[in-house]
Design a protein around this motif. Sequence first.
Motif, PDB file in Angstrom:
ATOM      1  N   ALA A  95      86.827  73.414  41.133  1.00  0.00           N
ATOM      2  CA  ALA A  95      85.865  73.963  42.092  1.00  0.00           C
ATOM      3  C   ALA A  95      86.599  74.586  43.268  1.00  0.00           C
ATOM      4  O   ALA A  95      87.819  74.466  43.416  1.00  0.00           O
ATOM      5  CB  ALA A  95      84.906  72.881  42.572  1.00  0.00           C
ATOM      6  N   GLN A  96      85.848  75.265  44.105  1.00  0.00           N
ATOM      7  CA  GLN A  96      86.359  75.836  45.340  1.00  0.00           C
ATOM      8  C   GLN A  96      85.683  75.154  46.524  1.00  0.00           C
ATOM      9  O   GLN A  96      84.647  74.497  46.372  1.00  0.00           O
ATOM     10  CB  GLN A  96      86.106  77.343  45.394  1.00  0.00           C
ATOM     11  N   GLY A  97      86.263  75.333  47.705  1.00  0.00           N
ATOM     12  CA  GLY A  97      85.674  74.754  48.907  1.00  0.00           C
ATOM     13  C   GLY A  97      85.810  75.693  50.084  1.00  0.00           C
ATOM     14  O   GLY A  97      86.673  76.576  50.104  1.00  0.00           O
ATOM     15  N   ALA A  98      84.931  75.536  51.063  1.00  0.00           N
ATOM     16  CA  ALA A  98      84.979  76.343  52.278  1.00  0.00           C
ATOM     17  C   ALA A  98      84.572  75.475  53.456  1.00  0.00           C
ATOM     18  O   ALA A  98      83.798  74.515  53.300  1.00  0.00           O
ATOM     19  CB  ALA A  98      84.053  77.555  52.163  1.00  0.00           C
ATOM     20  N   LEU A  99      85.106  75.818  54.618  1.00  0.00           N
ATOM     21  CA  LEU A  99      84.809  75.053  55.834  1.00  0.00           C
ATOM     22  C   LEU A  99      84.827  75.991  57.031  1.00  0.00           C
ATOM     23  O   LEU A  99      85.703  76.859  57.136  1.00  0.00           O
ATOM     24  CB  LEU A  99      85.827  73.926  56.015  1.00  0.00           C
ATOM     25  N   VAL A 100      83.878  75.809  57.918  1.00  0.00           N
ATOM     26  CA  VAL A 100      83.858  76.519  59.198  1.00  0.00           C
ATOM     27  C   VAL A 100      83.571  75.504  60.291  1.00  0.00           C
ATOM     28  O   VAL A 100      82.622  74.712  60.176  1.00  0.00           O
ATOM     29  CB  VAL A 100      82.781  77.624  59.224  1.00  0.00           C
ATOM     30  N   ALA A 101      84.382  75.509  61.341  1.00  0.00           N
ATOM     31  CA  ALA A 101      84.181  74.616  62.486  1.00  0.00           C
ATOM     32  C   ALA A 101      83.968  75.450  63.737  1.00  0.00           C
ATOM     33  O   ALA A 101      84.810  76.283  64.085  1.00  0.00           O
ATOM     34  CB  ALA A 101      85.377  73.682  62.662  1.00  0.00           C
ATOM     35  N   LEU A 102      82.828  75.211  64.419  1.00  0.00           N
ATOM     36  CA  LEU A 102      82.476  75.958  65.624  1.00  0.00           C
ATOM     37  C   LEU A 102      82.455  75.026  66.823  1.00  0.00           C
ATOM     38  O   LEU A 102      81.895  73.921  66.762  1.00  0.00           O
ATOM     39  CB  LEU A 102      81.090  76.605  65.489  1.00  0.00           C
ATOM     40  N   ASP A 103      83.041  75.490  67.921  1.00  0.00           N
ATOM     41  CA  ASP A 103      82.938  74.758  69.172  1.00  0.00           C
ATOM     42  C   ASP A 103      81.564  74.996  69.775  1.00  0.00           C
ATOM     43  O   ASP A 103      80.794  75.832  69.304  1.00  0.00           O
ATOM     44  CB  ASP A 103      84.041  75.179  70.145  1.00  0.00           C
ATOM     45  N   GLY A 126      81.802  74.158  45.385  1.00  0.00           N
ATOM     46  CA  GLY A 126      81.172  74.620  44.150  1.00  0.00           C
ATOM     47  C   GLY A 126      82.110  75.537  43.398  1.00  0.00           C
ATOM     48  O   GLY A 126      83.235  75.802  43.822  1.00  0.00           O
ATOM     49  N   ARG A 127      81.650  76.043  42.282  1.00  0.00           N
ATOM     50  CA  ARG A 127      82.438  76.954  41.470  1.00  0.00           C
ATOM     51  C   ARG A 127      82.030  78.389  41.766  1.00  0.00           C
ATOM     52  O   ARG A 127      80.859  78.676  42.031  1.00  0.00           O
ATOM     53  CB  ARG A 127      82.246  76.651  39.979  1.00  0.00           C
ATOM     54  N   ASP A 128      82.997  79.315  41.663  1.00  0.00           N
ATOM     55  CA  ASP A 128      82.686  80.722  41.891  1.00  0.00           C
ATOM     56  C   ASP A 128      81.737  81.276  40.840  1.00  0.00           C
ATOM     57  O   ASP A 128      80.960  82.199  41.114  1.00  0.00           O
ATOM     58  CB  ASP A 128      83.972  81.561  41.907  1.00  0.00           C
ATOM     59  N   ASP A 129      81.783  80.727  39.619  1.00  0.00           N
ATOM     60  CA  ASP A 129      80.903  81.213  38.555  1.00  0.00           C
ATOM     61  C   ASP A 129      79.568  80.476  38.530  1.00  0.00           C
ATOM     62  O   ASP A 129      78.768  80.636  37.604  1.00  0.00           O
ATOM     63  CB  ASP A 129      81.587  81.101  37.195  1.00  0.00           C
TER      64      ASP A 129
END
Length: 705
Positions: free
Chosen positions: A318-326, A564-567
Motif C-alpha cells: 500500500a501507499q501512505g500520505a500525511l499532512v500536518a498543519l499548524d 491505501g493502494r494506488d489501484d
Amino acid sequence: MARSKAARGPFWRFTIGFIKYGLYAALLGFIALAVAVGIAMSSLPDFETLQSSPNGQTVRVRAADGTVIFAMGPSYGQWLSHDDIPPVMRDAMISVEDRRFNYHLGIDPIGIARSGWVRIQRGSWAQGGSTITQQLARNLFLTNTRTFGRKIREMILAIAMEIRFSKDEILELYLNRVYFGGGAYGIDAASRRFFGHSARELDLNEAAVIAGLVKAPSRYSPTADAEAAIGRASVVLDLMVETGRISAAEAAQAAPTEVRLAAQPRQNSVRYFTDWALNQLDFMIDETRAPIDVWTTLDLDMQARAVASIRTHTPQGAQGALVALDRDGAVRAMVGGTDYVTSNYNRAVTSVRQPGSSWKLFVYLAALENGYTPGDRVVDEPVEWNGWQPRNSSGRFAGEMDVRSAFAYSVNTVAAQLGAEVGLHNVANMAQRFGISTPINTHPSMVLGTSEVRVIDMARAFASVQAQGIAVEPYGIVRVTMEDPRTHEERELYRAEVDQSRVLVAPYVAAEMTDLLQTAVATGTGRAAQIGRPVAGKTGTTSSNKDGWFIGFSSGLTTAVWMGRDDARAVPGLQGGRAPARAFADFMRYAVASRPVEEFDTEVTLPEWQLEDEDDAYFGNPLDEPEVFVDENGMPVGGGGYGQAPGYEDVPVPGNADEAWLDEVLRRSEGERRAEQRRDPEPGFPGEGGQRQPALRPQEDRPIR
C-alpha cells in the motif's frame, strides 16, 4: 666561381621561391584571419549583455530553520565584479587554467605546442592547450564537439574577445559563467553549493578546491568524491607556488583537508513538499532571472518523523500520505508516498480518494448548526432512503443513544438520519465551506463519505474546527527573497499574509464538534490515536478496506493520514482505527512533545434562540415600545389582538401555507423552528422514551435551500 654559382642555382631558386610564396601565404592567411576576427568582433555582444544573459535561475528552497533543502535550475549565483572576486580565487584559476593569461592575445602558442608534444608522446590528447579566453568563447558561443572546425572558430572568437574586452572583463565573465559541477555555473553558485556561503568569503583552501573543479567537474566534485576534490586542491596549491601567486610558506599553511563542506539537502524526504510549494511561485513573484531563496514552513524534524511513521505503519503493498498543519495553516510536514524516488506522485495533494466515515465531520457540523447538541437522543435502527439501506460495520443496531455516542462509534444509520433531516445540500455546502475542493455528489450515500477528497483538504477542514470555526488556509511559503545586486542586501519579493478573519461556523458549533471528536478518540473508534494528551479526531474506512483514514488535532497541530493502494484494490485489515491511527499517534507524540498540553475548549455558549424558554420569549424592547407578547405560535397576545399592536400589520394567509411560509412571516430560521419542534414534539413522531426522532424523508421531498 661560375661553376659554384651554377651548382647553387636550382637550390637557391627553390629556397627563394619557397620563402617568397610562404610569405605570400602568410600574408594572405593574416589577411583572412584579420577579416575573420573583424567579422567575429562585429557579432560579439557588448559586455553588459554578456553579464545579464544567464541561461536559467537558481531557486534555493529553505526549511523553517533556514536549512537549504532543495535547489533547482542551473545555478548562476550572484554576479560578482572583477574587484569583488577574492584575489586568491583569481590567482588560483589563472595558475591552474592559463598561467600566461596576462601575456597572450587569446591563443597561447606555448600551450598549444606543449599539448601537441604530449599528444605525440602518449598517442592521445591528454592535455588541453585552450586558454581561459578560448574556454569562455566555447562556453558562450560554441559547443563541446571535438572537431578542427570548431577549434578554428574558437581561436578566432578568442582573439576577437581579447581585442574587444579587457583582461579583467574576460576573467570576470569566465569566473561567473564557467561550470563547476553540481548544477553550479560561476564561482558564487559553486561557493554556495559546496560551502554554503557567498564567493566573496572564499579563503585560499576553498578557492583551490573550486579552481580544481574546472578540469573535470563530475570527477572532482566535493559532493561526489571529497577525497578526490581535496587531492586536486593540493595540485592547485602547488601550481600557485610554481607560478609565484603564493609563497611556499602560504601553501604549507593551507589545509584543504579542513575545508567544511555544506550539508547536502535531504531531497528524497522533502521533495513532495517542495514540488507542491514551488508550483505556487509563479503566482507570487515576477522575478525569473535573479537567484532567489524560498523560505518555507517545513519543520525538518517533524518531516523526518512523518516519513518514518508512514513507512513504518503503511501495510505492505500500500501507499501512505500525511499532512500536518499548524494552527495558522503552515504546513509543517508533508509525505506524498512511501518513497519519492520510486514514485513522485503526491498523494497528499493530488490524489482523490473516498474519505469514509471521516466525512461525517460535515454531516454532524450541519446537524449541530441546525440545532442538535451532543446530548440529544437519537436511535440506531434500520432505515431506508430512496431504496438505500445503510448498515453499521458491526451488522447490529444499538437502539437509543445520544449524538455523542453515535459519532464516537461511527454509527452509520444515525449519520444517514441526520443527513436526511438537515438535507444533503446543506451537508455539501458545509463541506465546501470547510475547504473541500473536489466535486461532491448528492446521493444519499454521500453522508457516509462516497465523494472523493484530497488529504490536504481534509486536514484543512479539521484544522478549521480546531481553530474554533475560523477558516484555515494551508500554505507552505513564508517569504521569497533575493540579494540586491547593488547593495548586496536581502530584498523581500513576497511575504505570506495569514487571513484568520473568515468565520465558517459559530464558535459553539466548533466546540460541540470538538466534543464529539474528542470522544471518538477517548472511547470510540479512534482509541489507537491516543498520545497521552487531549486529542480530537475521526477515523475513516471505505468499503472493502480500500482506504483508511485518521484525521485529528492536538496542541494546535492538525494531522491527516491516509493509506491505501494506488489501484484502489482492497488492503486486507486496513481500517482507519488501526494503521492510520497508529501512524498518527507515532508522529504526533514526537511533533507536539515540546508544546504545552492544551485542554479543548468544549464549554458551549448556546445562541439565545436555543437558551430561551418559549413561554418567556418576546419581541421588541419593552423599555422603548408597548409590551407585545406572543403565543406558542409566535402570534401577538394581550395587546388588543393580532394587528392592533404597533409595528404589525395583517398578513393574508395563502391557501398553500406551509412551514416555509411561516418561517418567512415570523423571520424564523430553520434552526429555531427545529428547536421549537424538539421542545414540543409533533404527534406521530415519538421515539423510545417519548423522545422525538428525526424523520427520514425522500431526497426529492426535501426543500432545496
